[in-house]
Write a protein that holds these residues in place. Structure first.
Motif, short mmCIF file in Angstrom:
data_model
loop_
_atom_site.label_atom_id
_atom_site.label_comp_id
_atom_site.label_asym_id
_atom_site.label_seq_id
_atom_site.Cartn_x
_atom_site.Cartn_y
_atom_site.Cartn_z
N GLU A 72 0.84 -1.19 0.00
CA GLU A 72 0.00 0.00 0.00
C GLU A 72 0.88 1.25 0.00
O GLU A 72 2.01 1.24 0.49
CB GLU A 72 -0.89 0.00 1.25
CG GLU A 72 -1.93 -1.11 1.25
CD GLU A 72 -2.49 -1.40 2.62
OE1 GLU A 72 -3.69 -1.67 2.69
OE2 GLU A 72 -1.73 -1.36 3.60
N VAL A 73 0.34 2.33 -0.53
CA VAL A 73 1.05 3.60 -0.52
C VAL A 73 1.14 4.09 0.93
O VAL A 73 0.15 4.06 1.67
CB VAL A 73 0.32 4.63 -1.39
CG1 VAL A 73 0.98 6.01 -1.27
CG2 VAL A 73 0.34 4.18 -2.85
N THR A 74 2.32 4.52 1.32
CA THR A 74 2.52 4.97 2.70
C THR A 74 2.14 6.44 2.87
O THR A 74 2.01 7.19 1.89
CB THR A 74 3.98 4.79 3.14
OG1 THR A 74 4.80 5.71 2.39
CG2 THR A 74 4.47 3.37 2.93
N GLN A 75 1.98 6.83 4.12
CA GLN A 75 1.72 8.23 4.42
C GLN A 75 2.87 9.12 3.94
O GLN A 75 2.65 10.21 3.40
CB GLN A 75 1.50 8.41 5.92
CG GLN A 75 0.26 7.72 6.43
CD GLN A 75 0.08 7.85 7.93
OE1 GLN A 75 0.60 8.79 8.55
NE2 GLN A 75 -0.65 6.92 8.55
N GLY A 76 4.09 8.63 4.11
CA GLY A 76 5.25 9.40 3.67
C GLY A 76 5.28 9.59 2.17
O GLY A 76 5.60 10.68 1.67
N GLN A 77 4.95 8.53 1.41
CA GLN A 77 4.93 8.63 -0.05
C GLN A 77 3.83 9.58 -0.51
O GLN A 77 4.03 10.38 -1.43
CB GLN A 77 4.73 7.24 -0.65
CG GLN A 77 5.92 6.33 -0.49
CD GLN A 77 5.61 4.86 -0.79
OE1 GLN A 77 4.46 4.43 -0.70
NE2 GLN A 77 6.63 4.10 -1.14
N PHE A 78 2.67 9.50 0.11
CA PHE A 78 1.56 10.37 -0.26
C PHE A 78 1.89 11.83 0.06
O PHE A 78 1.67 12.74 -0.76
CB PHE A 78 0.30 9.94 0.49
CG PHE A 78 -0.96 10.60 0.02
CD1 PHE A 78 -1.71 10.07 -1.02
CD2 PHE A 78 -1.42 11.77 0.63
CE1 PHE A 78 -2.88 10.67 -1.45
CE2 PHE A 78 -2.58 12.38 0.21
CZ PHE A 78 -3.32 11.84 -0.84
N LEU A 79 2.45 12.07 1.24
CA LEU A 79 2.81 13.42 1.65
C LEU A 79 3.84 14.04 0.71
O LEU A 79 3.77 15.23 0.37
CB LEU A 79 3.36 13.40 3.09
CG LEU A 79 3.87 14.72 3.67
CD1 LEU A 79 2.74 15.73 3.77
CD2 LEU A 79 4.50 14.48 5.04
N ALA A 80 4.81 13.24 0.27
CA ALA A 80 5.86 13.76 -0.60
C ALA A 80 5.31 14.29 -1.92
O ALA A 80 5.84 15.25 -2.49
CB ALA A 80 6.89 12.67 -0.88
N ILE A 81 4.23 13.67 -2.41
CA ILE A 81 3.65 14.08 -3.69
C ILE A 81 2.55 15.12 -3.51
O ILE A 81 2.49 16.12 -4.22
CB ILE A 81 3.09 12.85 -4.43
CG1 ILE A 81 4.22 11.86 -4.78
CG2 ILE A 81 2.34 13.26 -5.71
CD1 ILE A 81 5.29 12.43 -5.70
N MET A 82 1.66 14.89 -2.54
CA MET A 82 0.47 15.73 -2.40
C MET A 82 0.65 16.89 -1.42
O MET A 82 -0.18 17.80 -1.36
CB MET A 82 -0.71 14.86 -1.95
CG MET A 82 -1.02 13.69 -2.90
SD MET A 82 -1.42 14.24 -4.56
CE MET A 82 -3.06 14.94 -4.28
N LYS A 83 1.70 16.84 -0.61
CA LYS A 83 2.02 17.91 0.36
C LYS A 83 1.02 17.99 1.52
O LYS A 83 0.97 19.00 2.22
CB LYS A 83 2.13 19.28 -0.33
CG LYS A 83 3.03 19.30 -1.54
CD LYS A 83 4.42 18.75 -1.24
CE LYS A 83 5.31 18.77 -2.49
NZ LYS A 83 6.60 18.07 -2.26
N TYR A 84 0.25 16.95 1.73
CA TYR A 84 -0.59 16.86 2.91
C TYR A 84 -0.80 15.39 3.24
O TYR A 84 -0.59 14.51 2.39
CB TYR A 84 -1.95 17.57 2.72
CG TYR A 84 -2.89 16.93 1.72
CD1 TYR A 84 -3.89 16.03 2.13
CD2 TYR A 84 -2.81 17.23 0.36
CE1 TYR A 84 -4.75 15.45 1.23
CE2 TYR A 84 -3.68 16.65 -0.55
CZ TYR A 84 -4.65 15.76 -0.12
OH TYR A 84 -5.51 15.18 -1.02
N ASN A 85 -1.18 15.10 4.48
CA ASN A 85 -1.42 13.73 4.92
C ASN A 85 -2.74 13.70 5.68
O ASN A 85 -2.82 14.11 6.83
CB ASN A 85 -0.29 13.25 5.83
CG ASN A 85 -0.54 11.86 6.40
OD1 ASN A 85 -1.42 11.14 5.94
ND2 ASN A 85 0.22 11.49 7.42
#
Length: 230
Positions: A72-85
């Protein structure tokens, strides 16, 4: 263009054509596992215990090999692209600007079983809408995709085929890959015997539940979006 498929509360898959037959690809620090094309029965037989009314069986043909995210996509990976978690179960949550989250879905409001956790960057991103999951794939494509590739969510058929065991799914009718039941080591789901009233256990670190083909967390951790309905 060749698609790469994402597993999220986001899971990223990508359908593969015109590539050499590597079983594993690593792109944008995401690992993808090849699933060979084949035919399988989606849904469940009428005799299956716990069957839902909408689980009609259909024969589905997967026409092309595809690669799907190993985890699954991690919170860190999502944050790096979308700039929010937006994750509810996060130590450093940061909701999407302008979103008024309802009670019960406020970023960072979830209680994790292990309260000593100081960093949830390796935990799955959750509390994301279908639109946000698709947007993540589009933004990932813009910034991280090699030329000729793009990221997208898996179709429901691709996801279920991979979850059930790929081409092996055509050789058995078990609902959970190569078995007809789940135990706690297979996924993170509620158990009547060990779930005290009011305890909100929350997700586990991504990769906690191995599945077939070196995939992980297919039978639980968090629910995952697909690109279409079933």
């Amino acid at each position: 263009m060749v698609p790469l498929l994402c597993h999220t509360g986001v899971q990223v898959p990508y359908s593969m054509t015109g590539m050499d037959e590597k079983t594993t690809l690593t792109m944008a620090r995401l690992e993808f596992i090849m699933i060979k094309k084949g035919i399988f029965n989606t849904g469940s037989p009428r005799t299956e215990i716990g069957r839902q009314h909408d689980e009609n069986q259909l024969e589905i043909r997967i026409n092309k090999d595809f690669h799907i995210g190993a985890r699954e996509v991690t919170q860190g990976q999502f944050l790096a692209i979308m700039k929010y978690n937006p994750s509810k179960y996060a130590t450093h949550a940061k909701g999407r600007p302008g979103i008024n989250y309802p009670p019960g879905a406020v970023p960072g409001s979830g209680m994790l079983a292990n309260k000593q956790i100081s960093d949830t960057s390796d935990y799955p991103v959750e509390n994301v809408s279908w639109e946000e999951a698709r947007e993540y794939c589009r933004e990932l494509t813009k910034t991280k995709a090699p030329i000729g590739y793009y990221y997208r969510l898996p179709t429901e058929s691709e996801w279920e085929y991979a979850c059930r065991g790929g081409i092996e799914a055509a050789r058995n009718s078990n609902p959970f890959a190569n078995k007809d039941f789940l135990v706690p080591v297979d996924g993170n789901f509620r158990h009547d015997d060990d779930m005290p009233t009011g305890l909100d256990v929350g997700p586990r670190k991504v990769g906690s539940y191995p599945a077939l083909f070196r995939l992980h967390d297919m039978h639980g951790n968090v629910a995952e979006w697909c690109d279409d309905i079933y």
